[in-house]
Motif scaffolding. Structure first.
Motif, PDB file in Angstrom:
ATOM      1  N   TRP A   1       0.887  -1.273  -0.204  1.00 39.74           N
ATOM      2  CA  TRP A   1       0.108  -0.151   0.004  1.00 39.74           C
ATOM      3  C   TRP A   1       1.057   1.320   0.145  1.00 39.74           C
ATOM      4  O   TRP A   1       2.034   1.119   0.554  1.00 39.74           O
TER       5      TRP A   1
ATOM      6  N   VAL B   1       0.733   5.313   0.955  1.00 38.23           N
ATOM      7  CA  VAL B   1      -0.302   6.330   1.696  1.00 38.23           C
ATOM      8  C   VAL B   1       0.316   7.852   1.373  1.00 38.23           C
ATOM      9  O   VAL B   1       1.466   8.039   1.764  1.00 38.23           O
TER      10      VAL B   1
ATOM     11  N   ARG C   1      -9.405   7.035  -1.036  1.00 40.98           N
ATOM     12  CA  ARG C   1      -8.948   5.972  -1.544  1.00 40.98           C
ATOM     13  C   ARG C   1      -8.764   5.619  -3.045  1.00 40.98           C
ATOM     14  O   ARG C   1     -10.062   5.802  -3.431  1.00 40.98           O
TER      15      ARG C   1
ATOM     16  N   LEU D   1      -3.699   5.603  -1.015  1.00 32.87           N
ATOM     17  CA  LEU D   1      -4.604   6.476  -0.215  1.00 32.87           C
ATOM     18  C   LEU D   1      -4.043   7.997   0.313  1.00 32.87           C
ATOM     19  O   LEU D   1      -2.747   7.884   0.157  1.00 32.87           O
TER      20      LEU D   1
END
Length: 502
Positions: free
Chosen positions: A174, A176, A291, A296
């Motif tokens: 992921w 961010v 998102r 995100l």
């Protein structure tokens, strides 16, 4: 150089550091990338609201909060003492559009202010102190922060994100973006960023100067704009409503600050040294969803607005506290990805409120005759206890409630903090980052119900030190009440929803 991480966080400001700490506390392998070689010394937010203070308290940082707040209080006391003849009464309730709230107009005994805990006393802590505090916390947790590294590109293939940052190629589950209002992550990911264009030029600085001895402290309205002086020595702020600044790149000079201050206040000052300075506008924008796939956003990367009321720091740390434990639960396989949908669903309305809150303040700062007439009316209203108390509650951040689908008004609000009979406080049971089930009745049924989730929550059964409502509560890791009842009914459903299947 190739490496693999669970999460790459871009941005080592307070939001990025808070998020990284939340992830690491939950056992996630997280790396923080920051383009700057050192922390930004520019003056920004001068304080935090109650939810942020409580969030830091729940992670064991109240001692550092207290130290920082006491240092600020000493600075403010010294300034007010020196300026007392010119400053008059000292408002203590914050401001709305530069209209100061009088502390003696606020109903401090309003129930919403009860049981905020000692952390709520330590709110005059500036952004630099918060960032330094979180940097130390991150180091203690073993979070790697790589400075002087700028993200050049990334690719989200649906199962992970490949990040190119200088000489580094990082494969992460992921990504961010906590990289501010001009977020590279937001732009590269293709997020829409709708909103309103700016119409003001604001300048805020800490300086060494002379000639300001008779300038009143606090926020003030003049025929040409708004200015603020204090509450710490050498701090000035001007707002001019003649459009956005032509220059957003070059450093703010002493001459520029002197000229703006004279235009707004009519007072000529001499600035011998600029310690830190910045320009700002009232550009207000927000992404529709926080998102996109495995990318995100949090903090200013997701929403920008004017800094009035210091809401940006609070909003961003709130984003991080909400996202961290959810993303960790998905990464660790405890919860489905659908849990991440609740991040934007819960935080987007709070961000939208802040944008409207700041837009309204700019409308009241305009210098045309109609706006000034409206400002006079609002000033009169804010001098009444009911209006002053409402605005103080909104500034304190104590009215926010997430819609978790319950009719119980306590569900979706922050947990109260109070002393327990064993000498601890309820907030002290959140330092591990786990959820908490508080059951002062020590029900065997409830104990059995929570047992399958014991790895992910702490069961607290100590009675309150003082008489208190005898209700059990399930509180998420971010301090939000997700269930409360006099009976165990519905607890297993709430635990499954927020902590995953037993």
């Amino acid at each position: 150089m190739n490496e693999t991480r669970d999460v790459v966080v871009v941005g080592a400001g307070p939001v990025g550091l808070m998020l990284a700490c939340e992830l690491r506390l939950a056992g996630v392998d997280v790396l923080v990338l920051e383009r700057l070689d050192a922390p930004d010394p520019t003056i920004k937010a001068g304080g935090i609201n109650a939810p942020v203070a409580q969030a830091l308290d729940r992670r064991g940082l109240i001692g550092e909060l207290r130290t920082a707040a006491e240092a600020t209080a000493a600075q403010m006391a010294a300034l007010f003492t020196r300026a007392a003849p010119a400053s008059g009464p000292k408002p203590a309730g914050g401001h709305f559009a530069g209209i100061m709230l009088r502390g003696d107009r606020i109903h401090h005994d309003d129930p919403v202010f009860a049981e905020l805990g000692p952390a709520a006393q330590y709110r005059f802590v500036d952004q630099q102190a918060i960032e330094a505090m979180l940097a130390r916390y991150a180091a203690d947790l073993g979070v790697p922060v790589r400075r002087g590294v700028e993200v050049g590109s990334f690719a989200d293939d649906g199962v992970g994100v490949t990040v190119e940052a200088g000489a580094h190629t990082i494969r992460a589950g992921w990504l961010v973006g906590c990289d501010g209002g001009r977020s590279t992550v937001r732009k590269l990911a293709g997020y829409e960023f709708p909103g309103l264009d700016p119409e003001i030029t604001g300048r805020q600085a800490r300086v060494e100067w002379t000639g300001a001895e008779q300038v009143p402290l606090g926020w003030h309205t003049t025929p040409t704009g708004i200015f603020a002086h204090g509450p710490v020595p050498g701090r000035l702020l001007t707002v001019e409503l003649d459009g956005p600044p032509a220059d957003r790149v070059n450093p703010v000079t002493a001459a520029e600050l002197e000229d703006s201050f004279e235009r707004v206040t009519g007072v000529k000052v001499q600035i011998s040294k600029v310690l830190s300075a910045t320009r700002f506008t009232d550009n207000t924008r927000q992404v529709p969803d926080y998102r996109r796939g495995r990318v995100l956003l949090a903090g200013d990367a997701a929403h920008v607005h004017s800094p009035f009321g210091g809401q940006g720091l609070n909003l961003g740390i709130g984003d991080a506290a909400n996202l961290g434990w959810k993303l960790a639960a998905v990464i660790r396989g405890r919860s489905p990805e659908a849990l991440l949908d609740t991040y934007s669903r819960e935080r987007h309305p709070v961000g939208a409120w802040v944008l409207d809150w700041t837009r309204a303040q700019v409308a009241l700062m305009r210098t045309d005759s109609r706006s000034r007439a409206l400002r006079a009316v609002v000033t009169e209203l804010l001098d009444t206890p009911d209006a002053a108390t409402l605005v103080a509650k909104k500034l304190a951040g104590v009215l926010h409630r997430y819609d978790l689908g319950s009719d119980d008004p306590r569900v979706g609000t922050a947990t109260p903090d109070f002393d327990l009979a064993d000498g601890t406080r309820l907030a002290e049971h959140f330092t591990t980052g786990k959820a908490v089930v508080y059951d002062p009745a020590d029900s065997p049924t409830l104990r059995a119900l929570t047992a399958p989730w014991s790895e992910h929550l702490e069961l607290v059964t100590t009675k309150p030190a003082q008489p208190h409502e005898d209700l059990a509560m399930f509180v998420r890791p971010d301090g939000i009440i997700a269930w409360t009842s006099a009976t165990p009914h519905g607890l297993d459903t709430a635990l499954t929803r927020w902590l995953g299947p037993a």
